[in-house]
Design a protein around this motif. Structure first.
Motif, mmCIF file in Angstrom:
data_model
loop_
_atom_site.group_PDB
_atom_site.id
_atom_site.type_symbol
_atom_site.label_atom_id
_atom_site.label_comp_id
_atom_site.label_asym_id
_atom_site.label_seq_id
_atom_site.Cartn_x
_atom_site.Cartn_y
_atom_site.Cartn_z
ATOM 1 N N GLN A 29 -17.917 45.492 -27.764
ATOM 2 C CA GLN A 29 -18.296 45.230 -26.372
ATOM 3 C C GLN A 29 -17.910 43.838 -25.883
ATOM 4 O OE1 GLN A 29 -22.573 46.445 -25.578
ATOM 5 N NE2 GLN A 29 -22.448 46.505 -27.796
ATOM 6 N N GLY A 30 -17.976 42.838 -26.780
ATOM 7 C CA GLY A 30 -17.849 41.441 -26.366
ATOM 8 C C GLY A 30 -16.729 41.144 -25.390
ATOM 9 N N THR A 31 -15.510 41.396 -25.826
ATOM 10 C CA THR A 31 -14.354 41.043 -24.990
ATOM 11 C C THR A 31 -14.318 41.867 -23.709
ATOM 12 O OG1 THR A 31 -13.165 40.422 -26.981
ATOM 13 C CG2 THR A 31 -11.843 40.752 -25.019
ATOM 14 N N THR A 32 -14.772 43.114 -23.792
ATOM 15 C CA THR A 32 -14.797 43.968 -22.589
ATOM 16 C C THR A 32 -15.569 43.278 -21.468
ATOM 17 O OG1 THR A 32 -14.740 45.945 -23.974
ATOM 18 C CG2 THR A 32 -15.450 46.253 -21.689
ATOM 19 N N PHE A 33 -16.640 42.564 -21.851
ATOM 20 C CA PHE A 33 -17.504 41.952 -20.839
ATOM 21 C C PHE A 33 -17.353 40.432 -20.766
ATOM 22 C CE2 PHE A 33 -19.476 45.976 -22.032
ATOM 23 C CZ PHE A 33 -19.556 46.578 -20.789
ATOM 24 N N GLY A 34 -16.220 39.926 -21.237
ATOM 25 C CA GLY A 34 -15.929 38.498 -21.062
ATOM 26 C C GLY A 34 -16.422 37.582 -22.157
ATOM 27 N N TYR A 35 -16.860 38.139 -23.282
ATOM 28 C CA TYR A 35 -17.332 37.330 -24.399
ATOM 29 C C TYR A 35 -16.459 37.556 -25.649
ATOM 30 C CZ TYR A 35 -21.745 35.978 -22.145
ATOM 31 O OH TYR A 35 -22.701 35.442 -21.312
ATOM 32 N N PRO A 36 -15.225 37.085 -25.602
ATOM 33 C CA PRO A 36 -14.355 37.302 -26.774
ATOM 34 C C PRO A 36 -14.880 36.631 -28.043
ATOM 35 C CG PRO A 36 -13.325 35.771 -25.214
ATOM 36 C CD PRO A 36 -14.514 36.350 -24.531
ATOM 37 N N ILE A 60 -17.956 36.529 -29.020
ATOM 38 C CA ILE A 60 -18.891 37.487 -29.640
ATOM 39 C C ILE A 60 -18.094 38.499 -30.461
ATOM 40 C CG2 ILE A 60 -20.555 39.350 -29.160
ATOM 41 C CD1 ILE A 60 -21.798 36.687 -28.523
ATOM 42 N N THR A 61 -16.992 38.964 -29.875
ATOM 43 C CA THR A 61 -16.148 39.921 -30.583
ATOM 44 C C THR A 61 -15.625 39.317 -31.888
ATOM 45 O OG1 THR A 61 -15.492 41.136 -28.609
ATOM 46 C CG2 THR A 61 -13.934 41.170 -30.437
ATOM 47 N N ARG A 62 -15.155 38.073 -31.821
ATOM 48 C CA ARG A 62 -14.584 37.449 -33.029
ATOM 49 C C ARG A 62 -15.634 37.202 -34.103
ATOM 50 N NH1 ARG A 62 -9.719 33.427 -31.652
ATOM 51 N NH2 ARG A 62 -8.835 34.551 -29.884
ATOM 52 N N ILE A 63 -16.786 36.699 -33.695
ATOM 53 C CA ILE A 63 -17.845 36.422 -34.674
ATOM 54 C C ILE A 63 -18.287 37.733 -35.333
ATOM 55 C CG2 ILE A 63 -20.245 35.639 -34.926
ATOM 56 C CD1 ILE A 63 -19.589 33.666 -32.541
ATOM 57 N N CYS A 64 -18.479 38.759 -34.514
ATOM 58 C CA CYS A 64 -18.938 40.044 -35.059
ATOM 59 C C CYS A 64 -17.843 40.712 -35.893
ATOM 60 C CB CYS A 64 -19.393 40.961 -33.925
ATOM 61 S SG CYS A 64 -20.923 40.366 -33.187
ATOM 62 N N ASP A 65 -16.602 40.447 -35.548
ATOM 63 C CA ASP A 65 -15.491 40.990 -36.329
ATOM 64 C C ASP A 65 -15.526 40.428 -37.747
ATOM 65 O OD1 ASP A 65 -13.056 42.364 -36.793
ATOM 66 O OD2 ASP A 65 -11.941 40.518 -36.476
ATOM 67 N N THR A 66 -15.714 39.105 -37.864
ATOM 68 C CA THR A 66 -15.732 38.522 -39.211
ATOM 69 C C THR A 66 -16.949 39.020 -40.002
ATOM 70 O OG1 THR A 66 -16.863 36.503 -38.483
ATOM 71 C CG2 THR A 66 -14.475 36.419 -38.531
ATOM 72 N N LEU A 67 -18.075 39.134 -39.329
ATOM 73 C CA LEU A 67 -19.280 39.610 -40.014
ATOM 74 C C LEU A 67 -19.125 41.075 -40.442
ATOM 75 C CD1 LEU A 67 -22.165 39.186 -41.003
ATOM 76 C CD2 LEU A 67 -22.987 39.688 -38.693
ATOM 77 N N ALA A 68 -18.641 41.918 -39.512
ATOM 78 C CA ALA A 68 -18.490 43.345 -39.830
ATOM 79 C C ALA A 68 -17.491 43.538 -40.965
ATOM 80 C CB ALA A 68 -18.052 44.120 -38.584
ATOM 81 N N ASN A 69 -16.393 42.786 -40.933
ATOM 82 C CA ASN A 69 -15.391 42.911 -42.001
ATOM 83 C C ASN A 69 -15.939 42.439 -43.341
ATOM 84 O OD1 ASN A 69 -13.320 44.145 -40.665
ATOM 85 N ND2 ASN A 69 -12.280 42.249 -40.110
ATOM 86 N N PHE A 70 -16.694 41.361 -43.296
ATOM 87 C CA PHE A 70 -17.300 40.842 -44.529
ATOM 88 C C PHE A 70 -18.210 41.908 -45.156
ATOM 89 C CE2 PHE A 70 -21.123 38.758 -46.344
ATOM 90 C CZ PHE A 70 -20.534 38.161 -47.458
#
Lengths: 168, 191
Positions: A90-97, A99-109
């Motif tokens: 959702q992050g980047t869709t709503f202007g919070y890239p 959030i997307t990056r932080i959650c990406d690293t956490l989800a991948n970890f």
């Protein structure tokens, strides 16, 4: 599909129909280029709902993190991954890239199924803190401070990540 | 001239089902679809509810998130592709996901997904996926290893130019060959 090739046994090919095309003819007085602008505005109109949801998601991460500390139930790691992955989308869709990056690293970890130990819990903690930092300071867009934060998170994960799992 | 400078399709007669466990994304999709002219939009919170709705209604297009519980988008498509009713089995599906690596996109395609929409969602991309399904429908393939839309977007039947591929050597202009095998393994079929 190549009609020149014989169809192998056991294979059925059903030709497409124009049923949907007949149901959805072109609208003569509406251009896609104009409606696309309206669609961008539609996304903007969902901002408030997104921010409410974002706060709830971070709160949920907090709650699960506390539960992890108390119970050391490894199944909760999947809960954290599931929420982080959802937030990433959702992050980047709503202007919070960020959030997307932080959650990406956490989800991948977490997708790499790390053991539930102090190190893993620390990684989760630092990600939740980072999410707070982004929201509390309204770091929208590609904010330089936020990018530095994300870079540091990536460095941290490079030190502790069990192995790169790819997405999922 | 904008690359999107063309007539909008009238989506008002299409029935579209949006399956997403995230209320904000579900609402956003619904609003976007309304902006693009869709009027008959139904919602599901996850795969099982989506399949239930598909049983009860004549849905034209399913837009589903990948990560949902208890039944995720991929499992939903797998079940749908084995539906006994042909119209439902062949229902076009747009998979929405942040699992956007090439490997995951291929996996979704091999499960029978028609179109893949990557998160973060660009509003125009949603429309373009719908347009692709409506204007360029693909054949539907059923074989032991795969059920779903033809995974080759290029329609070889419409090609009338010279055959220059190595495997085409020895074929005539229309691809006929005396040495063509009578049959090939299913996985080599166009599916």
């Amino acid at each position: 599909m190549n009609a020149n090739k014989p169809i192998p046994p056991g294979v059925t090919i059903i030709e497409p129909t124009d049923a949907l095309r007949r149901k959805a003819p072109p609208v003569m007085n509406r251009r896609l280029s104009e409606v696309a602008k309206e669609a961008e505005a539609t996304i903007q109109s969902q901002q408030t709902a997104y921010q409410t949801r974002l706060a709830q998601d971070i709160e949920n991460l907090h709650r699960i993190h506390l539960e992890l500390l108390q119970t050391m139930n490894a199944e909760l790691l999947e809960e954290v991954r599931f929420i982080a992955h959802d937030m990433k989308g959702q992050g980047t869709t709503f202007g919070y890239p960020l959030i997307t990056r932080i959650c990406d690293t956490l989800a991948n970890f977490l997708a790499a199924k790390p053991p539930l130990n102090a190190k893993t819990l620390d990684v989760i903690t630092v990600h939740i803190d980072s999410l707070h930092l982004v929201v509390d300071n309204a770091l929208v867009g590609e904010h330089p401070d936020g990018l530095a934060l994300v870079e540091n998170l990536s460095r941290l994960l490079a030190l502790v990540a069990p192995e790169k799992s790819g997405d999922r | 001239m904008s690359k999107h400078d063309r007539h909008l399709l009238d989506l008002s007669s299409l029935t579209i089902l949006v399956a997403d466990d995230n209320d904000v994304m579900r609402s956003t999709f619904k609003q976007l679809l309304r902006t693009y002219g869709a009027r008959k939009i139904f919602e599901a919170h996850e795969g099982a509810e989506a399949l239930q709705q598909i049983e009860e209604r004549a849905i034209d297009i399913l837009i589903t998130n990948w990560d949902m519980r208890p039944i995720d988008g991929i499992e939903t498509v797998r079940i749908l592709r084995r539906h006994p009713v042909a119209e439902k089995q062949m229902m076009p599906v747009i998979m929405v996901s942040a699992h956007s690596t090439p490997r995951n996109v291929r996996y979704a395609r091999d499960c029978g997904v028609n179109e893949f929409l990557t998160k973060p969602v660009a509003p125009i991309d949603l429309y373009l996926r719908l347009e692709e399904i409506i204007l360029r429908p693909r054949a539907f393939i059923k074989c032991p290893s795969y059920i779903g839309p033809d995974r080759h977007r290029h329609d070889g039947r419409r090609y009338s130019g010279p055959k220059r591929r190595v495997q085409d050597q020895g074929k005539g202009q229309n691809g006929e060959t005396a040495a063509e095998p009578a049959s090939k393994p299913a996985k080599e079929a166009s599916a």
